[in-house]
Write a protein that holds these residues in place. Structure first.
Motif, PDB file in Angstrom:
ATOM      1  N   ASP A 365      37.441  -6.835 -16.450  1.00 15.91           N
ATOM      2  CA  ASP A 365      36.887  -6.817 -15.088  1.00 15.91           C
ATOM      3  C   ASP A 365      36.342  -5.461 -14.666  1.00 15.91           C
ATOM      4  N   GLY A 366      35.996  -4.623 -15.610  1.00 12.20           N
ATOM      5  CA  GLY A 366      35.430  -3.319 -15.283  1.00 12.20           C
ATOM      6  C   GLY A 366      33.934  -3.418 -15.044  1.00 12.20           C
ATOM      7  N   PRO A 367      33.295  -2.301 -14.705  1.00  6.97           N
ATOM      8  CA  PRO A 367      31.839  -2.302 -14.574  1.00  6.97           C
ATOM      9  C   PRO A 367      31.192  -2.486 -15.942  1.00  6.97           C
ATOM     10  N   LEU A 368      30.044  -3.150 -15.953  1.00  5.06           N
ATOM     11  CA  LEU A 368      29.327  -3.339 -17.214  1.00  5.06           C
ATOM     12  C   LEU A 368      28.840  -1.995 -17.744  1.00  5.06           C
ATOM     13  N   THR A 369      28.910  -1.851 -19.067  1.00  7.56           N
ATOM     14  CA  THR A 369      28.516  -0.597 -19.699  1.00  7.56           C
ATOM     15  C   THR A 369      27.339  -0.809 -20.642  1.00  7.56           C
ATOM     16  N   ASP A 370      26.731   0.281 -21.045  1.00  6.25           N
ATOM     17  CA  ASP A 370      25.732   0.313 -22.118  1.00  6.25           C
ATOM     18  C   ASP A 370      24.432  -0.401 -21.799  1.00  6.25           C
ATOM     19  N   PHE A 371      24.138  -0.578 -20.489  1.00  3.34           N
ATOM     20  CA  PHE A 371      22.822  -1.052 -20.089  1.00  3.34           C
ATOM     21  C   PHE A 371      21.934   0.152 -19.783  1.00  3.34           C
ATOM     22  N   MET A 372      20.680   0.062 -20.204  1.00  6.43           N
ATOM     23  CA  MET A 372      19.697   1.103 -19.925  1.00  6.43           C
ATOM     24  C   MET A 372      18.423   0.450 -19.401  1.00  6.43           C
ATOM     25  N   ILE A 373      17.637   1.210 -18.662  1.00  3.77           N
ATOM     26  CA  ILE A 373      16.427   0.674 -18.048  1.00  3.77           C
ATOM     27  C   ILE A 373      15.327   1.717 -18.135  1.00  3.77           C
ATOM     28  N   SER A 374      14.080   1.242 -18.201  1.00  2.09           N
ATOM     29  CA  SER A 374      12.964   2.186 -18.253  1.00  2.09           C
ATOM     30  C   SER A 374      11.779   1.660 -17.476  1.00  2.09           C
ATOM     31  N   GLY A 375      10.900   2.605 -17.116  1.00  2.00           N
ATOM     32  CA  GLY A 375       9.616   2.250 -16.543  1.00  2.00           C
ATOM     33  C   GLY A 375       8.557   2.261 -17.622  1.00  2.00           C
ATOM     34  N   GLU A 376       7.297   2.322 -17.202  1.00  2.00           N
ATOM     35  CA  GLU A 376       6.213   2.301 -18.155  1.00  2.00           C
ATOM     36  C   GLU A 376       6.176   3.530 -19.059  1.00  2.00           C
ATOM     37  N   ASP A 377       6.905   4.596 -18.674  1.00  4.51           N
ATOM     38  CA  ASP A 377       6.950   5.796 -19.526  1.00  4.51           C
ATOM     39  C   ASP A 377       7.821   5.620 -20.757  1.00  4.51           C
ATOM     40  N   GLN A 378       8.504   4.467 -20.866  1.00  3.16           N
ATOM     41  CA  GLN A 378       9.352   4.122 -22.008  1.00  3.16           C
ATOM     42  C   GLN A 378      10.543   5.070 -22.169  1.00  3.16           C
ATOM     43  N   LYS A 379      10.910   5.771 -21.095  1.00  4.46           N
ATOM     44  CA  LYS A 379      12.071   6.658 -21.122  1.00  4.46           C
ATOM     45  C   LYS A 379      13.264   5.929 -20.508  1.00  4.46           C
ATOM     46  N   PHE A 380      14.240   5.617 -21.347  1.00  2.93           N
ATOM     47  CA  PHE A 380      15.394   4.837 -20.893  1.00  2.93           C
ATOM     48  C   PHE A 380      16.465   5.740 -20.298  1.00  2.93           C
ATOM     49  N   VAL A 381      17.051   5.273 -19.201  1.00  2.00           N
ATOM     50  CA  VAL A 381      18.151   5.983 -18.551  1.00  2.00           C
ATOM     51  C   VAL A 381      19.300   5.007 -18.340  1.00  2.00           C
ATOM     52  N   ALA A 382      20.502   5.546 -18.191  1.00  2.00           N
ATOM     53  CA  ALA A 382      21.661   4.701 -17.930  1.00  2.00           C
ATOM     54  C   ALA A 382      21.457   3.913 -16.644  1.00  2.00           C
ATOM     55  N   ALA A 383      21.856   2.652 -16.671  1.00  2.00           N
ATOM     56  CA  ALA A 383      21.585   1.760 -15.546  1.00  2.00           C
ATOM     57  C   ALA A 383      22.868   1.158 -15.000  1.00  2.00           C
ATOM     58  N   THR A 384      22.788   0.713 -13.772  1.00  2.00           N
ATOM     59  CA  THR A 384      23.846  -0.085 -13.166  1.00  2.00           C
ATOM     60  C   THR A 384      23.544  -1.551 -13.455  1.00  2.00           C
ATOM     61  N   ALA A 385      24.535  -2.265 -13.937  1.00  2.00           N
ATOM     62  CA  ALA A 385      24.353  -3.684 -14.267  1.00  2.00           C
ATOM     63  C   ALA A 385      25.447  -4.501 -13.600  1.00  2.00           C
ATOM     64  N   VAL A 386      25.044  -5.587 -12.938  1.00  2.00           N
ATOM     65  CA  VAL A 386      25.976  -6.418 -12.180  1.00  2.00           C
ATOM     66  C   VAL A 386      25.779  -7.874 -12.580  1.00  2.00           C
ATOM     67  N   ILE A 387      26.882  -8.555 -12.839  1.00  2.00           N
ATOM     68  CA  ILE A 387      26.825  -9.977 -13.165  1.00  2.00           C
ATOM     69  C   ILE A 387      26.510 -10.766 -11.897  1.00  2.00           C
ATOM     70  N   ASP A 388      25.532 -11.642 -11.974  1.00  2.00           N
ATOM     71  CA  ASP A 388      25.151 -12.504 -10.861  1.00  2.00           C
ATOM     72  C   ASP A 388      25.029 -13.920 -11.395  1.00  2.00           C
ATOM     73  N   GLY A 389      26.114 -14.679 -11.269  1.00  2.00           N
ATOM     74  CA  GLY A 389      26.136 -16.021 -11.831  1.00  2.00           C
ATOM     75  C   GLY A 389      26.056 -15.972 -13.343  1.00  2.00           C
ATOM     76  N   GLN A 390      25.022 -16.579 -13.893  1.00  2.00           N
ATOM     77  CA  GLN A 390      24.850 -16.581 -15.341  1.00  2.00           C
ATOM     78  C   GLN A 390      23.780 -15.583 -15.788  1.00  2.00           C
ATOM     79  N   THR A 391      23.533 -14.596 -14.921  1.00  2.00           N
ATOM     80  CA  THR A 391      22.555 -13.555 -15.236  1.00  2.00           C
ATOM     81  C   THR A 391      23.164 -12.185 -14.992  1.00  2.00           C
ATOM     82  N   VAL A 392      22.467 -11.148 -15.446  1.00  2.00           N
ATOM     83  CA  VAL A 392      22.855  -9.769 -15.168  1.00  2.00           C
ATOM     84  C   VAL A 392      21.661  -9.084 -14.500  1.00  2.00           C
ATOM     85  N   VAL A 393      21.928  -8.395 -13.372  1.00  2.00           N
ATOM     86  CA  VAL A 393      20.884  -7.681 -12.643  1.00  2.00           C
ATOM     87  C   VAL A 393      21.044  -6.193 -12.937  1.00  2.00           C
ATOM     88  N   VAL A 394      19.972  -5.569 -13.413  1.00  2.00           N
ATOM     89  CA  VAL A 394      20.008  -4.192 -13.905  1.00  2.00           C
ATOM     90  C   VAL A 394      19.069  -3.326 -13.075  1.00  2.00           C
TER      91      VAL A 394
END
Length: 441
Positions: A365-394
């Motif tokens: 039941d901890g926070p989700l780990t190891d999600f990363m997100i990027s914009g069009e610059d293709q530079k990934f940064v650590a992201a916040t990820a939250v379970i929403d039903g059967q999906t994950v919002v990042v």
């Protein structure tokens, strides 16, 4: 003696005799006869049988052979590199597992290691009933896979271990398949330069350790390999499916089940951490090949040991695929979450999955780990990820206009997204940005 023959399939029996010698093979009510060819080779086919035994088979020619203690059941080939070869004696709870391995209707065959420049028709090895003496040196993944099948299906199980540590996928692939694709040309060029001969050459293990098993009747194969192909993930995404199709074509038994293990977390010291992630993605993509399945091991590895000792869960997860997909146990949850699709919602990305069971969960039941997100610059940064039903919002405050998400995209990642059945999600990426292994051959 002690062999298991595949139930409900034609039984192929083959061997050698004097040129032209008449050979008659009998098993229960089925019999067949033929004459050896000019090279002394012969093969016959007997009628399918249902699970049972023990039986005896007679082979009559100029002399008579009697093969004893034959069982009819389920036969699986277990192949790959060291994590498939890894024995029970070096796995978790080795003493207890060995002492309790008293299953006379599980039979074990280990193919003696052999490299060959040309396809061989025979190999060394012997069938043994599973007991504490025979099981200790046998493939742990193979044994734990077969044990669960035996316990749940209530039929004899035969396991053929044909594996060799440190070996490449191309060594287990036939020359004809490798020569048929320009992407494999450099593999063949490298192999031609070896001297002395080694197990790392193209096709030498297919020739010496797989071809001799054909046309043994089998239900399917399990596979644990890939570590030695890290650095050539783009190529592996083509090579691995080609190898599977190669085996199926050569065996001539249709698209038999082929279940494999995705690489576990491990820090490959001299390599870019993304290279292993790309290899895992190549394995993930192989699920597009019909009748395949993948056991994810992101939660049961050891980042300091390329040979994690927990082989029980590996074998059981492979067995879950087999029980559900091959043997029709429809209520069994056999896979963790697998990436399906994504949608951009303002400054967030919503990720959907297959195989969520009753829902997605974060381990403990901890926070989700190891999600990363990027914009069009293709530079990934650590992201916040939250379970929403059967999906994950990042999302991330650093990326107001996101275009892509990655999860577990590192060799030693130990991420914590699971489904309600306790099975881990596979690493994935939503983008098609250029791979670091692009062009590596």
């Amino acid at each position: 003696d002690h062999i298991v023959l595949q139930q409900e399939k034609e039984i192929h029996v083959w061997g050698w005799a004097e040129a032209g010698e008449k050979v008659v093979v009998k098993l229960l009510e089925s019999s067949a006869e033929t004459n050896a060819d000019q090279q002394g080779k012969w093969k016959v086919t007997l009628d399918p049988l249902k699970a049972g035994g023990p039986y005896e088979m007679t082979v009559e020619g100029n002399n008579t052979l009697t093969i004893k203690d034959i069982l009819i059941g389920e036969v699986w080939v277990c192949s790959g590199q060291s994590n498939m070869e890894w024995p029970i004696a070096a796995s978790n709870n080795a003493n207890e597992e060995t002492a309790n391995a008293k299953f006379p209707n599980i039979r074990l065959f280990t193919v003696t290691k052999k490299i060959a420049q040309d396809p061989q028709s025979d190999c060394e090895g012997s069938w043994k009933a599973c007991d504490p003496a025979s099981v200790a040196s046998f493939s742990a993944v193979g044994y734990f896979f077969g044990r669960r099948l035996h316990q749940e299906l209530k039929v004899p199980v035969g396991l053929v271990n044909s594996s060799w540590g440190g070996t490449l996928a191309e060594a287990w692939t036939s020359q004809a398949t490798l020569a048929n694709n320009e992407m494999f040309a450099k593999i063949l060029e490298r192999s031609a330069k070896f001297d002395p001969r080694t197990p790392h050459q193209a096709s030498v293990l297919f020739n010496g350790m797989i071809n001799p098993l054909i046309p043994l009747g089998i239900r399917g194969a399990i596979w644990y390999q890939g570590e030695s192909n890290i650095g050539r993930a783009e190529q592996y995404a083509v090579l691995f499916p080609a190898m599977i199709q190669d085996w199926r074509k050569n065996w001539g038994q249709g698209e038999f089940p082929f279940y494999f293990v995705q690489l576990a977390p491990f820090r490959y010291e001299s390599l870019d951490p993304a290279l292993c992630a790309e290899l895992r993605e190549a394995q993930f993509k192989t699920l597009s090949v019909p009748n395949t399945g993948m056991a994810v091991t992101m939660d049961i590895g050891n980042v300091k040991d390329i040979h994690p000792r927990n082989k029980q869960d590996v074998g059981n997860r492979l067995a879950s695929w087999a029980l559900a997909k091959t043997y029709g146990k429809k209520d069994l949850i056999y896979s963790g979450p697998l990436y399906d699709s994504m949608s951009i919602e303002g400054n967030k990305i919503r990720v959907t999955f297959k195989h969520v069971a009753e829902g997605l969960v974060a381990e403990e039941d901890g926070p989700l780990t190891d999600f990363m997100i990027s914009g069009e610059d293709q530079k990934f940064v650590a992201a916040t990820a939250v379970i929403d039903g059967q999906t994950v919002v990042v999302s991330s405050d650093e990326v107001p206009k996101p275009v892509a998400v990655r999860y577990g995209w590192r060799d030693d990642a130990e991420p914590n997204l699971f489904n309600s059945a306790g099975l881990p999600a596979s690493p994935f990426r939503t983008d098609d940005f250029p791979l670091k292994t692009a062009g590596a051959r």
